[in-house]
Design an enzyme around this catalytic site. Sequence first.
Site, mmCIF file in Angstrom:
data_model
loop_
_atom_site.group_PDB
_atom_site.id
_atom_site.type_symbol
_atom_site.label_atom_id
_atom_site.label_comp_id
_atom_site.label_asym_id
_atom_site.label_seq_id
_atom_site.Cartn_x
_atom_site.Cartn_y
_atom_site.Cartn_z
ATOM 1 N N PHE A 64 -0.466 -23.086 31.879
ATOM 2 C CA PHE A 64 0.546 -23.804 31.089
ATOM 3 C C PHE A 64 0.659 -25.272 31.519
ATOM 4 O O PHE A 64 1.280 -26.069 30.831
ATOM 5 C CB PHE A 64 1.903 -23.106 31.173
ATOM 6 C CG PHE A 64 1.906 -21.756 30.507
ATOM 7 C CD1 PHE A 64 1.534 -21.622 29.170
ATOM 8 C CD2 PHE A 64 2.268 -20.613 31.204
ATOM 9 C CE1 PHE A 64 1.519 -20.381 28.546
ATOM 10 C CE2 PHE A 64 2.267 -19.370 30.591
ATOM 11 C CZ PHE A 64 1.892 -19.245 29.256
ATOM 12 N N HIS A 104 5.424 -20.136 35.514
ATOM 13 C CA HIS A 104 5.713 -21.209 34.558
ATOM 14 C C HIS A 104 6.387 -20.564 33.346
ATOM 15 O O HIS A 104 5.724 -19.891 32.557
ATOM 16 C CB HIS A 104 4.413 -21.932 34.182
ATOM 17 C CG HIS A 104 4.613 -23.221 33.457
ATOM 18 N ND1 HIS A 104 3.861 -24.347 33.713
ATOM 19 C CD2 HIS A 104 5.475 -23.571 32.459
ATOM 20 C CE1 HIS A 104 4.257 -25.334 32.909
ATOM 21 N NE2 HIS A 104 5.224 -24.870 32.131
ATOM 22 N N MET A 105 7.672 -20.758 33.217
ATOM 23 C CA MET A 105 8.420 -20.021 32.179
ATOM 24 C C MET A 105 7.961 -20.431 30.787
ATOM 25 O O MET A 105 7.519 -21.556 30.557
ATOM 26 C CB MET A 105 9.944 -20.189 32.349
ATOM 27 C CG MET A 105 10.560 -21.543 32.075
ATOM 28 S SD MET A 105 10.740 -22.026 30.332
ATOM 29 C CE MET A 105 11.558 -20.599 29.648
ATOM 30 N N HIS A 106 8.049 -19.509 29.843
ATOM 31 C CA HIS A 106 7.678 -19.756 28.450
ATOM 32 C C HIS A 106 8.454 -18.814 27.549
ATOM 33 O O HIS A 106 8.799 -17.707 27.943
ATOM 34 C CB HIS A 106 6.166 -19.611 28.263
ATOM 35 C CG HIS A 106 5.590 -18.370 28.876
ATOM 36 N ND1 HIS A 106 5.367 -18.240 30.235
ATOM 37 C CD2 HIS A 106 5.219 -17.198 28.324
ATOM 38 C CE1 HIS A 106 4.866 -17.040 30.481
ATOM 39 N NE2 HIS A 106 4.779 -16.379 29.345
ATOM 40 N N PHE A 107 8.709 -19.283 26.346
ATOM 41 C CA PHE A 107 9.562 -18.585 25.393
ATOM 42 C C PHE A 107 8.677 -17.986 24.298
ATOM 43 O O PHE A 107 7.919 -18.699 23.653
ATOM 44 C CB PHE A 107 10.549 -19.610 24.813
ATOM 45 C CG PHE A 107 11.600 -19.044 23.897
ATOM 46 C CD1 PHE A 107 12.823 -18.625 24.396
ATOM 47 C CD2 PHE A 107 11.382 -18.960 22.521
ATOM 48 C CE1 PHE A 107 13.806 -18.125 23.549
ATOM 49 C CE2 PHE A 107 12.366 -18.463 21.664
ATOM 50 C CZ PHE A 107 13.583 -18.045 22.187
#
Length: 162
Positions: free
Chosen positions: A25, A119-122
């Site tokens: 990401f 790594h945050m993701h929506f």
Amino acid sequence: MENLWAPWRMEFIAPKTPRPQECIFCTQPAAHRDDDYYIFYRGEHCYMMLNLYPYNSGHLMIVPYQHVESIEKLNSTTLTELMSQAQLALRALHLVMKPDGFNMGINEGKVAGAGYAEHMHFHIVPRWNGDTNFMPVVADVKVIPEHLANTYHKLKQALESL
Ligand SMILES: [Zn+2]
């Protein structure tokens, strides 16, 4: 279920090459090869890309450029842009794929099912009436009726028109 054709999903289960050590990401938007990585929209703080291992056609992700594992660490500007992009994504998906509904959300932490927890993701997953007929609850394979590249170009075009 053994005869389903879902090559991208199978590659995720048994990758031909080892998964990269670096954060995808971070490295994929930095590479500026958006067509290769299915990055179809860029904002100031977040970008949108297709999920290469989708749970349904049009499964996309909204990702902050900032490398953080949790929404706790995002500032309000980035959070606001993330939700604005979610709104844009829904408009674009309605335009090109006419879904009946959506699943949206974040898997935060490995325990919650995050593939890339660092790594945050929506996630946004379009849903159609009756698609559960084809969605096995237990098996990890399913048919994706529309190819990724096709979806990528349609969404990119739709966003340019919005
Ligand atoms: Zn990262």
